[in-house]
Scaffold this motif. Structure first.
Motif, PDB file in Angstrom:
ATOM      1  N   ARG A 168      18.347  -7.998  26.178  1.00 39.02           N
ATOM      2  CA  ARG A 168      17.309  -9.025  26.437  1.00 39.02           C
ATOM      3  C   ARG A 168      17.770 -10.001  27.510  1.00 39.02           C
ATOM      4  NH1 ARG A 168      16.499  -9.108  20.904  1.00 39.02           N
ATOM      5  NH2 ARG A 168      17.812 -10.935  20.706  1.00 39.02           N
ATOM      6  N   ARG A 169      18.999 -10.481  27.376  1.00 39.86           N
ATOM      7  CA  ARG A 169      19.517 -11.453  28.345  1.00 39.86           C
ATOM      8  C   ARG A 169      19.589 -10.826  29.732  1.00 39.86           C
ATOM      9  NH1 ARG A 169      19.178 -15.342  30.936  1.00 39.86           N
ATOM     10  NH2 ARG A 169      20.973 -16.365  31.802  1.00 39.86           N
ATOM     11  N   TRP A 170      20.063  -9.591  29.789  1.00 38.30           N
ATOM     12  CA  TRP A 170      20.198  -8.902  31.071  1.00 38.30           C
ATOM     13  C   TRP A 170      18.838  -8.770  31.755  1.00 38.30           C
ATOM     14  CZ3 TRP A 170      24.570  -8.154  33.560  1.00 38.30           C
ATOM     15  CH2 TRP A 170      24.582  -7.301  34.659  1.00 38.30           C
ATOM     16  N   SER A 171      17.808  -8.475  30.989  1.00 41.21           N
ATOM     17  CA  SER A 171      16.479  -8.291  31.568  1.00 41.21           C
ATOM     18  C   SER A 171      15.903  -9.599  32.104  1.00 41.21           C
ATOM     19  CB  SER A 171      15.528  -7.674  30.540  1.00 41.21           C
ATOM     20  OG  SER A 171      15.212  -8.606  29.531  1.00 41.21           O
ATOM     21  N   GLN A 172      16.440 -10.725  31.665  1.00 43.51           N
ATOM     22  CA  GLN A 172      15.953 -12.030  32.120  1.00 43.51           C
ATOM     23  C   GLN A 172      16.694 -12.540  33.354  1.00 43.51           C
ATOM     24  OE1 GLN A 172      16.693 -14.310  28.605  1.00 43.51           O
ATOM     25  NE2 GLN A 172      14.853 -13.583  27.561  1.00 43.51           N
ATOM     26  N   LEU A 173      17.808 -11.908  33.682  1.00 42.10           N
ATOM     27  CA  LEU A 173      18.601 -12.386  34.818  1.00 42.10           C
ATOM     28  C   LEU A 173      17.945 -12.035  36.144  1.00 42.10           C
ATOM     29  CD1 LEU A 173      22.242 -11.381  33.770  1.00 42.10           C
ATOM     30  CD2 LEU A 173      21.241 -13.660  33.762  1.00 42.10           C
ATOM     31  N   PRO A 174      17.914 -12.982  37.070  1.00 41.11           N
ATOM     32  CA  PRO A 174      17.503 -12.639  38.434  1.00 41.11           C
ATOM     33  C   PRO A 174      18.511 -11.627  39.006  1.00 41.11           C
ATOM     34  CG  PRO A 174      17.623 -15.025  38.140  1.00 41.11           C
ATOM     35  CD  PRO A 174      18.219 -14.399  36.925  1.00 41.11           C
ATOM     36  N   LEU A 175      18.075 -10.821  39.937  1.00 41.78           N
ATOM     37  CA  LEU A 175      18.915  -9.755  40.485  1.00 41.78           C
ATOM     38  C   LEU A 175      20.266 -10.267  40.970  1.00 41.78           C
ATOM     39  CD1 LEU A 175      19.337  -6.831  41.263  1.00 41.78           C
ATOM     40  CD2 LEU A 175      18.129  -7.302  43.410  1.00 41.78           C
ATOM     41  N   ALA A 176      20.279 -11.371  41.681  1.00 43.07           N
ATOM     42  CA  ALA A 176      21.553 -11.898  42.201  1.00 43.07           C
ATOM     43  C   ALA A 176      22.513 -12.245  41.069  1.00 43.07           C
ATOM     44  CB  ALA A 176      21.293 -13.126  43.075  1.00 43.07           C
ATOM     45  N   ARG A 177      21.986 -12.819  40.000  1.00 51.75           N
ATOM     46  CA  ARG A 177      22.831 -13.166  38.853  1.00 51.75           C
ATOM     47  C   ARG A 177      23.331 -11.912  38.144  1.00 51.75           C
ATOM     48  NH1 ARG A 177      23.254 -18.248  36.221  1.00 51.75           N
ATOM     49  NH2 ARG A 177      22.867 -19.831  37.746  1.00 51.75           N
ATOM     50  N   ALA A 178      22.468 -10.905  38.022  1.00 53.09           N
ATOM     51  CA  ALA A 178      22.871  -9.647  37.384  1.00 53.09           C
ATOM     52  C   ALA A 178      23.980  -8.980  38.191  1.00 53.09           C
ATOM     53  CB  ALA A 178      21.680  -8.717  37.232  1.00 53.09           C
TER      54      ALA A 178
END
Length: 101
Positions: free
Chosen positions: A27-37
């Motif tokens: 869930r957390r990963w899916s909420q991250l903006p691409l740069a943050r991921a």
């Protein structure tokens, strides 16, 4: 004509605490903006590689990009549990989750 019986589902070998942490991570990963991921990807990848090495030492894990890292993590976590080499899995997943931006 005889029909084959449907295959039974694989047993869930993940401890409930590990399953919950994987879901929280996903869930957390899916909420991250691409740069943050992409910034957090090396930490996730390190755990993926650590878990994979427990069941298949020396076998490289393909880098399929940051979008699939949670899925790769789930697969290698299940494999490590199936091999009996994941006693620290819930703690490792919780630690990883806490490091995500």
């Amino acid at each position: 004509m005889a029909h084959a019986a449907p295959a039974s589902p694989s047993p869930d070998l993940l401890p409930a605490t590990a399953r919950a942490e994987l879901e929280r991570l996903r869930r957390r990963w899916s909420q991250l903006p691409l740069a943050r991921a992409e910034e957090a990807a090396p930490a996730v990848r390190a755990l993926v590689e650590d878990l994979a090495a427990r069941t298949a030492p020396g076998t490289p894990v393909p880098d399929l990009g940051s979008a699939v890292l949670p899925d790769q993590l789930a697969v290698v976590a299940w494999d490590a549990c199936a091999a009996g080499r994941a006693d620290d899995l819930p703690e490792a997943l919780a630690t990883l989750r806490r490091t995500l931006p």
